[in-house]
Write a protein that holds these residues in place. Structure first.
Motif, PDB file in Angstrom:
ATOM      1  N   ARG A 170       0.840  -1.190   0.000  1.00  0.00           N
ATOM      2  CA  ARG A 170       0.000   0.000   0.000  1.00  0.00           C
ATOM      3  C   ARG A 170       0.879   1.246   0.000  1.00  0.00           C
ATOM      4  NH1 ARG A 170      -2.328  -0.862   4.385  1.00  0.00           N
ATOM      5  NH2 ARG A 170      -1.152   0.569   5.718  1.00  0.00           N
ATOM      6  N   ARG A 171       0.635   2.185  -0.904  1.00  0.00           N
ATOM      7  CA  ARG A 171       1.379   3.438  -0.939  1.00  0.00           C
ATOM      8  C   ARG A 171       0.885   4.348   0.172  1.00  0.00           C
ATOM      9  NH1 ARG A 171       4.093   4.160  -5.893  1.00  0.00           N
ATOM     10  NH2 ARG A 171       5.221   5.803  -4.795  1.00  0.00           N
ATOM     11  N   GLU A 172       1.844   4.910   0.939  1.00  0.00           N
ATOM     12  CA  GLU A 172       1.440   5.801   2.023  1.00  0.00           C
ATOM     13  C   GLU A 172       2.369   7.003   2.165  1.00  0.00           C
ATOM     14  OE1 GLU A 172       3.911   5.477   4.713  1.00  0.00           O
ATOM     15  OE2 GLU A 172       4.700   4.150   3.178  1.00  0.00           O
ATOM     16  N   GLY A 173       3.162   7.273   1.104  1.00  0.00           N
ATOM     17  CA  GLY A 173       3.913   8.510   1.076  1.00  0.00           C
ATOM     18  C   GLY A 173       5.371   8.423   1.459  1.00  0.00           C
ATOM     19  N   SER A 174       5.804   7.319   2.070  1.00  0.00           N
ATOM     20  CA  SER A 174       7.192   7.237   2.530  1.00  0.00           C
ATOM     21  C   SER A 174       8.098   6.489   1.559  1.00  0.00           C
ATOM     22  CB  SER A 174       7.260   6.549   3.899  1.00  0.00           C
ATOM     23  OG  SER A 174       6.818   5.205   3.813  1.00  0.00           O
ATOM     24  N   THR A 175       7.546   6.030   0.447  1.00  0.00           N
ATOM     25  CA  THR A 175       8.343   5.248  -0.502  1.00  0.00           C
ATOM     26  C   THR A 175       8.204   5.800  -1.916  1.00  0.00           C
ATOM     27  OG1 THR A 175       6.497   3.675  -0.584  1.00  0.00           O
ATOM     28  CG2 THR A 175       8.401   3.076   0.769  1.00  0.00           C
ATOM     29  N   GLY A 176       8.273   7.107  -2.039  1.00  0.00           N
ATOM     30  CA  GLY A 176       8.226   7.717  -3.356  1.00  0.00           C
ATOM     31  C   GLY A 176       9.505   7.460  -4.130  1.00  0.00           C
ATOM     32  N   PRO A 177       9.507   7.784  -5.425  1.00  0.00           N
ATOM     33  CA  PRO A 177      10.671   7.505  -6.270  1.00  0.00           C
ATOM     34  C   PRO A 177      11.835   8.459  -6.015  1.00  0.00           C
ATOM     35  CG  PRO A 177       8.964   8.609  -7.543  1.00  0.00           C
ATOM     36  CD  PRO A 177       8.361   8.297  -6.207  1.00  0.00           C
ATOM     37  N   ILE A 178      13.044   7.940  -6.116  1.00  0.00           N
ATOM     38  CA  ILE A 178      14.259   8.738  -6.009  1.00  0.00           C
ATOM     39  C   ILE A 178      14.487   9.453  -7.339  1.00  0.00           C
ATOM     40  CG2 ILE A 178      15.919   7.020  -6.858  1.00  0.00           C
ATOM     41  CD1 ILE A 178      17.614   7.710  -4.285  1.00  0.00           C
ATOM     42  N   ALA A 179      15.456  10.362  -7.402  1.00  0.00           N
ATOM     43  CA  ALA A 179      15.750  11.122  -8.625  1.00  0.00           C
ATOM     44  C   ALA A 179      15.957  10.193  -9.817  1.00  0.00           C
ATOM     45  CB  ALA A 179      16.985  11.986  -8.406  1.00  0.00           C
ATOM     46  N   PRO A 180      15.438  10.563 -10.990  1.00  0.00           N
ATOM     47  CA  PRO A 180      15.460   9.648 -12.136  1.00  0.00           C
ATOM     48  C   PRO A 180      16.808   9.491 -12.817  1.00  0.00           C
ATOM     49  CG  PRO A 180      14.481  11.739 -12.770  1.00  0.00           C
ATOM     50  CD  PRO A 180      14.688  11.795 -11.286  1.00  0.00           C
ATOM     51  N   HIS A 181      17.692  10.492 -12.726  1.00  0.00           N
ATOM     52  CA  HIS A 181      18.853  10.491 -13.605  1.00  0.00           C
ATOM     53  C   HIS A 181      19.877   9.401 -13.309  1.00  0.00           C
ATOM     54  CE1 HIS A 181      20.299  12.974 -10.222  1.00  0.00           C
ATOM     55  NE2 HIS A 181      21.510  12.594 -10.575  1.00  0.00           N
ATOM     56  N   GLY A 182      19.802   8.768 -12.135  1.00  0.00           N
ATOM     57  CA  GLY A 182      20.730   7.685 -11.820  1.00  0.00           C
ATOM     58  C   GLY A 182      20.332   6.348 -12.418  1.00  0.00           C
ATOM     59  N   LEU A 183      19.157   6.290 -13.042  1.00  0.00           N
ATOM     60  CA  LEU A 183      18.612   5.013 -13.514  1.00  0.00           C
ATOM     61  C   LEU A 183      18.799   4.817 -15.014  1.00  0.00           C
ATOM     62  CD1 LEU A 183      17.015   2.460 -12.740  1.00  0.00           C
ATOM     63  CD2 LEU A 183      14.911   3.747 -13.179  1.00  0.00           C
ATOM     64  N   THR A 184      19.234   3.616 -15.383  1.00  0.00           N
ATOM     65  CA  THR A 184      19.415   3.259 -16.792  1.00  0.00           C
ATOM     66  C   THR A 184      18.835   1.877 -17.059  1.00  0.00           C
ATOM     67  OG1 THR A 184      21.453   4.559 -16.990  1.00  0.00           O
ATOM     68  CG2 THR A 184      21.088   2.861 -18.642  1.00  0.00           C
ATOM     69  N   LEU A 185      18.024   1.768 -18.114  1.00  0.00           N
ATOM     70  CA  LEU A 185      17.599   0.465 -18.616  1.00  0.00           C
ATOM     71  C   LEU A 185      18.786  -0.112 -19.382  1.00  0.00           C
ATOM     72  CD1 LEU A 185      15.526  -1.756 -19.326  1.00  0.00           C
ATOM     73  CD2 LEU A 185      14.782  -0.319 -21.240  1.00  0.00           C
ATOM     74  N   GLU A 186      19.331  -1.217 -18.905  1.00  0.00           N
ATOM     75  CA  GLU A 186      20.567  -1.747 -19.470  1.00  0.00           C
ATOM     76  C   GLU A 186      20.350  -2.859 -20.482  1.00  0.00           C
ATOM     77  OE1 GLU A 186      23.653  -0.755 -18.981  1.00  0.00           O
ATOM     78  OE2 GLU A 186      23.400   0.674 -17.333  1.00  0.00           O
ATOM     79  N   HIS A 187      19.284  -3.658 -20.310  1.00  0.00           N
ATOM     80  CA  HIS A 187      19.129  -4.812 -21.206  1.00  0.00           C
ATOM     81  C   HIS A 187      17.698  -5.323 -21.185  1.00  0.00           C
ATOM     82  CE1 HIS A 187      20.395  -8.198 -23.605  1.00  0.00           C
ATOM     83  NE2 HIS A 187      19.908  -9.053 -22.724  1.00  0.00           N
ATOM     84  N   VAL A 188      17.251  -5.822 -22.341  1.00  0.00           N
ATOM     85  CA  VAL A 188      15.965  -6.503 -22.465  1.00  0.00           C
ATOM     86  C   VAL A 188      16.246  -7.861 -23.102  1.00  0.00           C
ATOM     87  CG1 VAL A 188      13.614  -6.429 -23.364  1.00  0.00           C
ATOM     88  CG2 VAL A 188      14.818  -4.290 -22.843  1.00  0.00           C
ATOM     89  N   ALA A 189      15.811  -8.932 -22.457  1.00  0.00           N
ATOM     90  CA  ALA A 189      16.075 -10.280 -22.947  1.00  0.00           C
ATOM     91  C   ALA A 189      14.805 -10.909 -23.507  1.00  0.00           C
ATOM     92  CB  ALA A 189      16.630 -11.154 -21.826  1.00  0.00           C
ATOM     93  N   TYR A 190      14.970 -11.717 -24.559  1.00  0.00           N
ATOM     94  CA  TYR A 190      13.852 -12.397 -25.214  1.00  0.00           C
ATOM     95  C   TYR A 190      14.153 -13.884 -25.339  1.00  0.00           C
ATOM     96  CZ  TYR A 190      12.165  -7.766 -26.442  1.00  0.00           C
ATOM     97  OH  TYR A 190      11.701  -6.470 -26.365  1.00  0.00           O
ATOM     98  N   PRO A 191      13.109 -14.722 -25.423  1.00  0.00           N
ATOM     99  CA  PRO A 191      13.321 -16.161 -25.589  1.00  0.00           C
ATOM    100  C   PRO A 191      13.705 -16.495 -27.024  1.00  0.00           C
ATOM    101  CG  PRO A 191      10.982 -15.685 -25.634  1.00  0.00           C
ATOM    102  CD  PRO A 191      11.670 -14.379 -25.331  1.00  0.00           C
ATOM    103  N   ALA A 192      13.933 -17.761 -27.289  1.00  0.00           N
ATOM    104  CA  ALA A 192      14.204 -18.223 -28.648  1.00  0.00           C
ATOM    105  C   ALA A 192      13.010 -17.903 -29.548  1.00  0.00           C
ATOM    106  CB  ALA A 192      14.482 -19.723 -28.640  1.00  0.00           C
ATOM    107  N   ASP A 193      13.268 -17.740 -30.819  1.00  0.00           N
ATOM    108  CA  ASP A 193      12.218 -17.329 -31.762  1.00  0.00           C
ATOM    109  C   ASP A 193      10.970 -18.202 -31.695  1.00  0.00           C
ATOM    110  OD1 ASP A 193      14.003 -15.427 -32.523  1.00  0.00           O
ATOM    111  OD2 ASP A 193      14.354 -16.196 -34.552  1.00  0.00           O
ATOM    112  N   ALA A 194      11.149 -19.496 -31.512  1.00  0.00           N
ATOM    113  CA  ALA A 194      10.011 -20.405 -31.495  1.00  0.00           C
ATOM    114  C   ALA A 194       9.099 -20.188 -30.290  1.00  0.00           C
ATOM    115  CB  ALA A 194      10.504 -21.854 -31.521  1.00  0.00           C
ATOM    116  N   GLN A 195       9.598 -19.481 -29.271  1.00  0.00           N
ATOM    117  CA  GLN A 195       8.824 -19.278 -28.047  1.00  0.00           C
ATOM    118  C   GLN A 195       8.281 -17.857 -27.911  1.00  0.00           C
ATOM    119  OE1 GLN A 195      11.753 -20.306 -25.121  1.00  0.00           O
ATOM    120  NE2 GLN A 195      11.642 -22.500 -25.535  1.00  0.00           N
ATOM    121  N   LEU A 196       8.525 -17.003 -28.899  1.00  0.00           N
ATOM    122  CA  LEU A 196       8.124 -15.600 -28.796  1.00  0.00           C
ATOM    123  C   LEU A 196       6.610 -15.438 -28.666  1.00  0.00           C
ATOM    124  CD1 LEU A 196      10.518 -14.084 -31.475  1.00  0.00           C
ATOM    125  CD2 LEU A 196      10.547 -13.573 -29.019  1.00  0.00           C
ATOM    126  N   ALA A 197       5.857 -16.114 -29.526  1.00  0.00           N
ATOM    127  CA  ALA A 197       4.401 -15.957 -29.530  1.00  0.00           C
ATOM    128  C   ALA A 197       3.783 -16.487 -28.237  1.00  0.00           C
ATOM    129  CB  ALA A 197       3.799 -16.662 -30.737  1.00  0.00           C
TER     130      ALA A 197
END
Length: 304
Positions: free
Chosen positions: A263-290
């Motif tokens: 439950r959100r109650e105000g004490s766990t808001g997000p920290i400054a955004p600039h330190g965050l980087t999306l580094e990688h996105v992984a996908y399964p083998a082609d036969a398993q994509l669908a």
């Protein structure tokens, strides 16, 4: 229609996030505008909107070293990218797109997507890294756009104890906002804080200050988190909570309570955004994509 996979990177500091917003500079808006210009498709064309579908929307100020999106367009439209180039249409599109995009966006690769590929729903996992320079690291002004400076000592052991609680399938409602009709249930596969060793650029050289140029990440605290997906503000809010524990402002029982009661109650808001980087996105083998895309579309629930 042809589906293309586009891999790209961007410095998020100059964008109001990924998603297109009228009159505001965003990553999606910038790439789509470049595509319309390059392929000579009117932006209001209802038959070919050239709309990007992304692996994960990043917030305002968040960076991406590896982002993935897909695009559908007619084969004849794609062919317009070739012009006088002696190459295939995908390579031509990648080259020409990079030439007209702003310098804070880089296109890594454009290729035809395999059957069943969906940039968002086919993804197996995403990896984010949050970088902090505390008193244990020298502040490098060159990294001010991608590293958060905290003028205090952070307790790495306590922060890792908190991060360990997040691993597994949980409802992260204390740290995230669900999309309409969505859920904050996510499976975290890895969450760890580590201090990058101080090391010289030249192996074997002295690491004494001024003796040799050090690697740019030397001494930084890095939080690496891998999950099947992330809810809005989830990573930055978890980082903020860990930092509060690392500063001694909150204890581990408090963090455990946040995990137990989603439950959100105000004490766990997000920290400054600039330190965050999306580094990688992984996908399964082609036969398993669908099948992966079909499974992930189902709304998740926690086991009874």
């Amino acid at each position: 229609m042809t589906r293309l996979r586009i891999d790209l990177a961007y410095d998020g500091g100059g964008f109001y996030g990924w998603a297109t917003q009228p009159g505001i500079r965003t990553v999606q808006g910038s790439v789509e505008a470049a595509l319309h210009r390059l392929l000579r498709v009117p932006e209001d064309d209802p038959d070919e909107p050239l709309r990007l579908v992304v692996a994960g929307r990043t917030d305002t100020g968040v960076h991406a070293a590896h982002q993935v999106c897909h695009l559908e367009l007619a084969e004849e439209t794609l062919a317009r990218a070739v012009g006088h180039m002696r190459t295939d249409a995908e390579t031509a599109l990648c080259h020409r797109l990079q030439r007209i995009l702003p310098a804070d966006i880089a296109v890594r690769r454009v290729r035809r997507a395999p059957e069943g590929f969906d940039a968002r729903f086919s993804a197996l996992e995403r990896t984010y890294v949050y970088r902090i320079a505390d008193r244990g690291a020298e502040v490098d002004p060159r990294l001010r756009g991608c590293v958060l400076h905290i003028d205090d000592d952070l307790d790495l052991e306590r922060m890792n104890a908190a991060a360990a609680m997040t691993v597994g399938l949980h409802d992260f409602g204390s740290f995230a906002t669900p999309n309409p009709g969505g859920t904050t249930i996510r499976e975290v596969k890895r969450a760890v804080w580590a201090r990058i060793p101080v090391s010289p650029l030249v192996p074997g050289a002295s690491a004494a200050p001024g003796a040799v140029v050090s690697t740019m990440e030397s001494g930084l605290l890095c939080f690496t988190i891998v999950a099947d997906a992330f809810a809005r503000n989830m990573v930055r809010s978890l980082v903020n909570a860990c930092v509060q524990v690392g500063l001694g402002k909150r204890d581990l029982d408090w963090f455990a309570g946040k995990m137990a009661v989603p439950r959100r109650e105000g004490s766990t808001g997000p920290i400054a955004p600039h330190g965050l980087t999306l580094e990688h996105v992984a996908y399964p083998a082609d036969a398993q994509l669908a099948s992966r895309a079909e499974a992930i579309r189902a709304k998740r629930t926690l086991p009874a």
